[in-house]
Design a protein around this motif. Sequence first.
Motif, PDB file in Angstrom:
ATOM      1  N   SER A  25     -66.212 -13.507  97.213  1.00 15.91           N
ATOM      2  CA  SER A  25     -65.666 -14.796  96.803  1.00 15.91           C
ATOM      3  C   SER A  25     -64.649 -15.418  97.521  1.00 15.91           C
ATOM      4  CB  SER A  25     -65.699 -15.274  95.312  1.00 15.91           C
ATOM      5  OG  SER A  25     -65.241 -16.170  94.726  1.00 15.91           O
ATOM      6  N   THR A  27     -60.420 -17.476  97.623  1.00 19.96           N
ATOM      7  CA  THR A  27     -59.847 -18.606  96.917  1.00 19.96           C
ATOM      8  C   THR A  27     -59.195 -18.352  97.479  1.00 19.96           C
ATOM      9  OG1 THR A  27     -60.410 -18.011  94.809  1.00 19.96           O
ATOM     10  CG2 THR A  27     -58.340 -18.672  94.559  1.00 19.96           C
ATOM     11  N   ASP A  36     -60.191 -13.101  99.284  1.00 23.55           N
ATOM     12  CA  ASP A  36     -61.526 -12.831  98.972  1.00 23.55           C
ATOM     13  C   ASP A  36     -61.261 -11.385  98.280  1.00 23.55           C
ATOM     14  OD1 ASP A  36     -62.143 -14.412 101.056  1.00 23.55           O
ATOM     15  OD2 ASP A  36     -63.424 -12.943 102.902  1.00 23.55           O
ATOM     16  N   ARG A  38     -65.122  -9.013  96.095  1.00 22.60           N
ATOM     17  CA  ARG A  38     -66.205  -8.488  96.346  1.00 22.60           C
ATOM     18  C   ARG A  38     -66.525  -7.875  95.306  1.00 22.60           C
ATOM     19  NH1 ARG A  38     -70.791  -7.299  95.035  1.00 22.60           N
ATOM     20  NH2 ARG A  38     -72.238  -6.661  96.705  1.00 22.60           N
TER      21      ARG A  38
END
Length: 208
Positions: A25, A27, A36, A38
């Motif tokens: 993911s 931002t 990122d 994870r």
Amino acid sequence: MSGAVQGSLLDDLDDVGLRSLAPTSRTELGRGAWIDVRRGWLTGAGTLFERLAREVPWRGERRQMYDRVVDVPRLLCFYDEDDPLPDPVLAAAREALTSHYAAELGEPFRTAGLCYYRDGRDSVAWHGDRIGRGNTEDTMVAIVSIGAPRPLLLRPRGGGQTLRYPAGLGDLIVMGGSCQRTWEHAVPKTAKPVGPRISIQFRPRGVR
């Protein structure tokens, strides 16, 4: 050396390996910076923690702080690009990160810096990895955390709202773009009882 795997970390004593990076993911932080995340990328983080805590040649450092020399509040070990890493899964992680970020980074991750936070008194102050190319160029720093979760804090350089990312138990956090120049990060001290944590930071050549 103090610190042992405690509490819920014992539930994570399992085969060490890597999950897919696909659910990462991102931002956008602004000013050309991004992060990122994870969660649980590395499996068997408790097993790996015990291996590294036992086998890495940890060392303490002392640094000049104004008019006195003080102990660095964590243990350290640095692996340059030609040094063999202390566990095969770290080499696999570096290779997977290089492959995943090849289009954006344009070069491999090469070095690995390890930090051992023994308890809540160990920390790292606000900083950016700006020694070398990180001071003038966009780059990436990928951090894998094993052991007890500790918050990684980020704030805009020069002041602004602080963001908080808990990191531990095999989590991966990648700081990219201008993050090292335009943002700062820290792992603060805490008076709360916390277990030990090891962070592994993968960087390209010339970034510290």
